[in-house]
Design an enzyme around this catalytic site. Structure first.
Site, PDB file in Angstrom:
ATOM      1  N   ASP A 176      31.492  46.266  34.735  1.00 23.57           N
ATOM      2  CA  ASP A 176      32.705  45.560  35.127  1.00 23.57           C
ATOM      3  C   ASP A 176      33.833  46.597  35.181  1.00 23.57           C
ATOM      4  O   ASP A 176      33.684  47.734  34.713  1.00 23.57           O
ATOM      5  CB  ASP A 176      33.025  44.409  34.171  1.00 23.57           C
ATOM      6  CG  ASP A 176      33.900  43.364  34.859  1.00 23.57           C
ATOM      7  OD1 ASP A 176      34.501  43.673  35.904  1.00 23.57           O
ATOM      8  OD2 ASP A 176      33.991  42.238  34.354  1.00 23.57           O
TER       9      ASP A 176
HETATM   10  C1  BGC Z   1      36.333  41.185  36.730  1.00 26.11           C
HETATM   11  C2  BGC Z   1      35.161  41.041  37.656  1.00 26.11           C
HETATM   12  C3  BGC Z   1      35.507  41.548  39.028  1.00 26.11           C
HETATM   13  C4  BGC Z   1      35.965  42.992  38.905  1.00 26.11           C
HETATM   14  C5  BGC Z   1      36.330  43.627  40.230  1.00 26.11           C
HETATM   15  C6  BGC Z   1      36.915  42.580  36.760  1.00 26.11           C
HETATM   16  O1  BGC Z   1      38.104  42.661  36.063  1.00 26.11           O
HETATM   17  O2  BGC Z   1      35.931  40.857  35.422  1.00 26.11           O
HETATM   18  O3  BGC Z   1      34.750  39.702  37.704  1.00 26.11           O
HETATM   19  O4  BGC Z   1      34.405  41.438  39.872  1.00 26.11           O
HETATM   20  O5  BGC Z   1      37.104  43.027  38.082  1.00 26.11           O
HETATM   21  O6  BGC Z   1      37.496  43.117  40.725  1.00 26.11           O
END
Ligand code: BGC
Length: 759
Positions: A317
């Site tokens: 993530d």
């Molecule tokens: C979120 C994800 C997301 C990623 C990219 C993260 O902060 O938890 O769900 O896909 O950012 O934007």
């Protein structure tokens, strides 16, 4: 072929034939053509002979990867495992501090543009300026639509129509791929039982099976059968695993998950998503009883890659690798890189960990080269499957040929209609028939942006029809609409109450449109209470004093606390965040043009203090005790609750046998008649209960559901073929499946049929 793909091919054709040909006579033209043919066959033969295997589309993907890997340096390999951003990032949670100078060797980019131009420029750099010409993989958070934004996932599940969700995801895929995005960070299949957690909006509710079914539908919708199609994208199951258990509903928090709960609650949607062929997985932020998901070898390698044989890759993530420092398991970025990589995270999303440290870790012998090769192989495999080596660029097509196509907007509208849930309808307050004056009051009435919900992709408020606009069209010529805002979403300002009361006094019925701003749910948007701000409740209290029928229209990204509002309302309709279709589906339900068919995918507690409250809890030691002294102990609206304008008469639930042996199957059936005055679609939820088992099982567990259209006066039979190995068995704390002999109960509403499984 859909209109959109048709257009795309047309465009590809136009692009390839529009080169300027000088005027020539017939003989010259013929000669030129012959020469051209000779030249091109010669060149082609030459290219084929000298062409490296990885560039030869006729070779099997694994051979192409072997060849490419054998040519790559360690630095080139490491770069394939990094993801940076490209374009302007509008996600407030992830504003990058430094925008990296674009490297021609980068593995992937999060792409923030809504047309292909910028992608193609970056891609040209990768194809022409890098030594091996490896295409970049472009990703974006396409969560509930790209530009044609459809309802949030929590709402989608209330439609109980996975076929429609699959279609909506196919629309998102088409718009994304034709706009330069190959890969989405979706679906989110985190079972979530605490509405305070803002991300409850992004998943399919409180039930593991429901998350599994809708997760699979969306993977199929995004990916189709062929990832190299110009209208498909790769899916990403996230956030693996247990993120929905964030303590007290606070985002990014610790999760305490026992082995048993991990397996019976959180793992099922992932296991099914992997079986459905999801190309990638995103690891979670949370730590699971002390081990951060990003550093969990058990979750990422032993289960995902070894037990489930996933051949795609895991992306971290955003920033989650370097956050291993904040979670107290890594001293610095280098150690964080080592832990995440050895655990099984192949791609670093915005951490500056792999790009800076992975090569050194390999040189020092801490990370084996074989693991780097395996990781790169997985990333390349997806690039080959997407056909990026053959088609690295996206044809640049005008917006009107790829976005908001009428048939796609129609799917978004239909999904919104099916996902709205009629929670209460006292004395047939709805539909509104023969009402001369309708007062529409409340802060949500004229809103557009908030109806899009969080993670609205490239959606625009201007594409949305507000509740008021929807009503104006629907009731034109039949009822007069009056409007007053009454109050804002929050704050203390009661100055609009007087006008709202004056307006209401003139009307026959009051539609009070309340709810949440879109930023109140989604990532990093936890709330301590499910109640709406006091000002909204006070507005309803004042209107109630007029003694007119009140219809509450609620738009929210979470279940709400309605214990004070429910007694003041004659009807309540939860419209969630419906996306661009906005107020139109709602207006159809209010007028009776559309019969509501949504049912809750998440429990509405009586009040926030009941959390966690969900239907499939384990059995308690004293079933009649342990109640709250100050509030009811049952929820206000249960999982699967939802009303219709017609009436369904359920016949007797029967089973094809009362005893069955292992390996045998069982058919359970329930007949149903539509005895009301309207066609309708009814969903039957099939639950299983195992009253006595070697571990304490939930009071009931959803194993199957089906939605059928039943015309007025017609009868249908709902059927479920039970496979005991699949439907009666349970997993233990290691994920091992057991099927024990004994009694099982099949439950539909308040009917139960008992079956004995014998050895
Ligand atoms: C979120 C994800 C997301 C990623 C990219 C993260 O902060 O938890 O769900 O896909 O950012 O934007």
């Amino acid at each position: 072929m859909t209109r959109s793909t048709n257009n795309m091919y047309k465009q590809i054709l136009t692009v390839s034939t529009k080169y300027h040909i000088p005027m020539m006579n017939r003989n010259q033209t013929f000669l030129c053509l012959v020469l051209l043919m000779l030249w091109s066959t010669g060149t082609y033969a030459q290219t084929r002979k000298d062409q490296p295997v990885y560039k030869d589309a006729s070779q099997p993907i694994e051979s192409r990867i072997d060849d490419l890997l054998s040519r790559m340096t360690l630095e080139e390999k490491v770069m394939q495992l990094n993801q940076y951003t490209l374009g302007r990032n509008n996600n407030a949670n992830n504003v990058e501090e430094t925008v990296k100078e674009l490297s021609a060797e980068i593995g992937s980019l999060i792409y923030f543009d809504s047309s292909a131009g910028l992608r193609n420029t970056a891609q040209r750099k990768a194809m022409n300026e890098s030594r091996l010409g490896i295409p970049i993989l472009f990703a974006h958070d396409v969560i509930h639509g790209f530009r044609t934004v459809y309802p949030i996932s929590l709402a989608q599940a209330c439609s109980w129509n996975p076929g429609l969700v699959k279609q909506a995801c196919a629309v998102a895929a088409q718009e994304s791929r034709m706009s330069g995005t190959d890969w989405t960070f979706s679906p989110m299949i985190d079972v979530a039982r605490d509405g305070r957690w803002g991300r409850v909006a992004e998943g399919y509710g409180e039930d593991p099976y429901t998350n599994a079914v809708f997760g699979v539908a969306s993977v199929q919708g995004y990916q189709g059968d062929d990832l190299s199609s110009p209208t498909r994208i790769a899916a990403c199951l996230k956030h693996y695993v247990g993120y929905g258990a964030s303590e007290a509903g606070r985002d990014y928090m610790y999760t305490e998950i026992s082995g048993q709960t991990l397996w019976d609650t959180y793992m099922l949607p992932y296991e099914e998503g992997i079986k459905a062929g999801a190309a990638t997985v995103m690891s979670c932020f949370n730590d699971i009883s002390g081990t951060p998901g990003t550093a969990s070898h058990y979750i990422l390698t032993e289960i995902l890659k070894e037990r489930w044989q996933h051949d795609g890759f895991v992306v971290s993530d955003w920033g989650a690798i370097q956050q291993l420092r904040s979670q107290g398991v890594a001293a610095d970025r280098k150690e964080a890189a080592q832990k995440a990589f050895l655990a099984g995270v192949e791609m670093d999303m915005m951490n500056e960990c792999y790009d800076n440290h992975l090569a050194t870790l390999v040189e020092e012998g801490t990370v084996p080269m074989s693991l780097v090769d395996d990781a790169v192989r997985r990333v390349l495999r997806l690039k080959f499957r997407l056909g990026l080596f053959e088609n690295p660029y996206t044809p640049e097509i005008p917006e009107e040929e790829r976005l908001l196509l009428p048939e796609n907007v129609d799917i978004a509208r239909q999904l919104a209609e099916e996902s709205m849930v009629l929670l209460k309808n006292e004395n047939h307050t709805l539909p509104l028939k023969n009402v001369s004056k309708i007062a529409v009051i409340g802060p949500m009435t004229q809103e557009k942006d908030h109806l899009l919900g969080s993670w609205y992709g490239h959606g625009r408020g201007r594409d949305v029809e507000s509740i008021y606009e929807g009503l104006e069209k629907e009731f034109a010529g039949t009822s007069q609409l009056l409007y007053a805002q009454g109050c804002a979403f929050d704050g203390e300002d009661r100055s609009g109450f007087a006008e709202a009361l004056r307006t209401a006094a003139e009307a026959d019925v009051l539609l009070v449109c309340l709810g949440e701003k879109r930023a109140w749910s989604g990532e990093n948007a936890s709330r301590s209470t499910l109640a709406l701000p006091a000002i909204q409740e006070e507005l309803v209290e004042e209107l109630y004093a007029l003694g007119k029928p009140i219809v509450l229209i609620l738009s929210s990204g979470r279940p709400l606390e309605l214990c004070r509002l429910e007694p003041l309302s004659n009807a309540i309709l939860e419209i969630w965040q419906p996306g661009i279709a906005g107020g139109t589906p709602l207006a159809g339900i209010l007028s009776g043009r559309v019969n509501p068919s949504g049912k809750l995918s998440i429990t509405f507690p009586y009040s926030t203090g009941q959390i966690p409250i969900y239907y499939n809890h384990r059995q308690s030691a004293r079933t009649n005790q342990g109640k709250y002294q100050d509030i009811p102990s049952t929820p206000l609206y249960e999982f699967a609750h939802g009303l219709s304008y017609t009436t369904y008469e359920y016949g007797t639930l029967t089973a094809s046998a009362t005893t069955l042996k292992r390996g045998e199957k069982l058919i359970v059936e329930i007949p149903m008649s539509n005895t009301g005055a309207m066609d309708g679609a009814e969903t039957v939820h099939w639950f299983i209960r195992d009253p006595v088992s070697s571990i304490s099982r939930p009071v009931k567990e959803l194993k199957h559901f089906e939605k059928q259209l039943i015309r007025q006066g017609e009868s249908r039979t709902f059927r479920f073929e039970i496979d005991p190995e699949r439907d009666f068995s349970f997993v233990d704390a290691t994920g091992k499946r057991f099927l024990e002999a004994g009694e099982y109960q099949v439950i539909v509403k308040d009917q139960v049929v008992k079956v004995q499984l014998v050895d």
